[in-house]
Design an enzyme around this catalytic site. Sequence first.
Site, PDB file in Angstrom:
ATOM      1  N   CYS A 129       0.835  -1.197   0.000  1.00 22.99           N
ATOM      2  CA  CYS A 129       0.000   0.000   0.000  1.00 22.99           C
ATOM      3  C   CYS A 129       0.874   1.253   0.000  1.00 22.99           C
ATOM      4  CB  CYS A 129      -0.906  -0.014   1.228  1.00 22.99           C
ATOM      5  SG  CYS A 129      -1.914   1.476   1.419  1.00 22.99           S
ATOM      6  N   GLN A 343     -10.366  18.904   8.704  1.00 24.31           N
ATOM      7  CA  GLN A 343      -9.113  18.236   9.031  1.00 24.31           C
ATOM      8  C   GLN A 343      -9.368  16.784   9.444  1.00 24.31           C
ATOM      9  OE1 GLN A 343      -6.131  19.206   8.572  1.00 24.31           O
ATOM     10  NE2 GLN A 343      -5.945  21.414   8.794  1.00 24.31           N
ATOM     11  N   GLU A 393     -11.848  33.299   1.481  1.00 21.61           N
ATOM     12  CA  GLU A 393     -11.617  31.991   0.843  1.00 21.61           C
ATOM     13  C   GLU A 393     -12.193  32.053  -0.568  1.00 21.61           C
ATOM     14  OE1 GLU A 393     -10.822  28.543  -0.466  1.00 21.61           O
ATOM     15  OE2 GLU A 393     -10.256  28.816   1.636  1.00 21.61           O
ATOM     16  N   ASP A 441      -3.080  29.996   5.928  1.00 25.19           N
ATOM     17  CA  ASP A 441      -3.052  28.530   5.929  1.00 25.19           C
ATOM     18  C   ASP A 441      -3.264  28.069   4.496  1.00 25.19           C
ATOM     19  OD1 ASP A 441      -3.171  25.843   6.473  1.00 25.19           O
ATOM     20  OD2 ASP A 441      -5.101  25.896   7.494  1.00 25.19           O
ATOM     21  N   CYS A 468       1.418  23.127   5.335  1.00 28.83           N
ATOM     22  CA  CYS A 468       1.437  21.677   5.153  1.00 28.83           C
ATOM     23  C   CYS A 468       2.584  21.245   4.248  1.00 28.83           C
ATOM     24  CB  CYS A 468       0.100  21.183   4.596  1.00 28.83           C
ATOM     25  SG  CYS A 468      -0.331  21.894   2.986  1.00 28.83           S
TER      26      CYS A 468
END
Length: 514
Positions: A129, A343, A393, A441, A468
């Site tokens: 995997c 999240q 956004e 973010d 991230c």
Amino acid sequence: MLDKLEQLMKCSHVYKEMEPNEMSKDRRGGRKYSNNRQQSSQATALALANLPVAKNDELELEIIGMNHDGEGVGRAEGYTLFVQGALPGEKIQAKVLKTKKQYGYAKMTAILESSPDRVEAPCPIYNQCGGCQVQHMSYDAQLEWKRQHVIDNLQRIGKLNVGVDQQATTGIKVLPTLGMAEPWRYRNKAQVPISEINGQLVAGFYARGSHRIIDMDTCLIQDTRNDELIAKVKQIGKELGVSAYNEESGTGLLRHVVVKVGFRTGEMMVVLVTNGERLPRPSEWIDRIRLEMPQVVSICQNVNTKTTNVIFGDTTKVLWGREVIHDYIGDVKFAISARSFYQVNPVQTDVLYSKTVEYAGLTGKETVIDAYCGIGTISLFLAQHAKQVYGVEIVKEAIEDARSNAVLNGMTNVEFEVGASEDVIPRWKENGITPDVIVVDPPRKGCDPRLLETILAMQPERVVYVSCNPATLARDLRVLEDGGYVTVEVQPVDMFPHTVHVEDVALLVWQGLE
């Protein structure tokens, strides 16, 4: 050496030498090209022939590091080889699989000297995997590597001054990675592709580097309730005779099963992603799921008929129950729809957002702008401690969810607007909105350059950067530092144990240009 060169030249389709002005026709369309392509192929072949290793060579390697994909890094006479499954500090036997001019890939055939950080991966399909990359590394070592990975990016890409240790009085302080007390079963969402093997439905994850599905009954980083629901849906599909989608032919019905669970509420949602609007025997689907998984409060169907590897299509309908499930991060309640982003590790999200609030230094008097606000998760966290929060956004549906979540929590000191941050925030400034703190973010590609320019023009006292991707974080911190900010501290957070991914929160303060 001559034999190797001849072999490589054949592989490069260099069959004969050409005169300088000789032209050839491209059979695919009659286009003509000069001998530049031939010369380039010859140069590549010559470069490969001069490498210290060749494909199928067997050799011993000392592993000196690990790259961003979790592959061990070894060197043969200065030439870099990446080896899946090898750990820093190990000596291994390896077989060369592929060579390029600057680096190559090898397969580990034996471990001659094992790292003390090596552990037995508990997942039975780990080697097949592609979901996890570092289960074979102890969790403490994973956390240490993730911190060093962040440091390496800050130094190499951002050319930033990083403190050499925790006691350093100069440079950016990179804190130890915040890990989990229990780094298993942390995911609240599973997106499982469906296929058929020997006429039977299978559901699992893609094998490493392929679109071949590995059937699975359990995933050790998924919540057990997700595993159970996927297994039930797979069994129901088999009994109802549902066909699986075939990527190559574009036929078949069931493409993906998406399941979500609220960690605090226990509520569950299942989404059947289908290659067509008609779902055969829908009442039987609903009755069976409700009977066997009473925690399910929402059963949805998403229709995706496009030839794409994107999971969701444009149309989602509720077959039974509610449009959303609910969950909490800290004290903030969120409504989660079939397609809304939320999240996947709520335990570590609480840790991440709490650090964000800490770095923002809020006393209740501040105005805060949250760029890339999504469904308002960080905005609502900040609104508990700030005078006013503005979120922006570009995704319209996310802003609708954000506004609903603000109402759900009775928060009136937060406003949301649809648009690109770099367009909306300057307009806010013209309307007299002056932030004390800007929180960003962004997605993995990092901040839009125009947003960084906007931040530098507005000069808020603090910038909190949630990232991230350590590489784009380092790039953007360099821009902000060149514009007058100082990066004080970076906190890595392990949102995805047993993978190579790491989240970071960085605190920057305005110092100005000398």
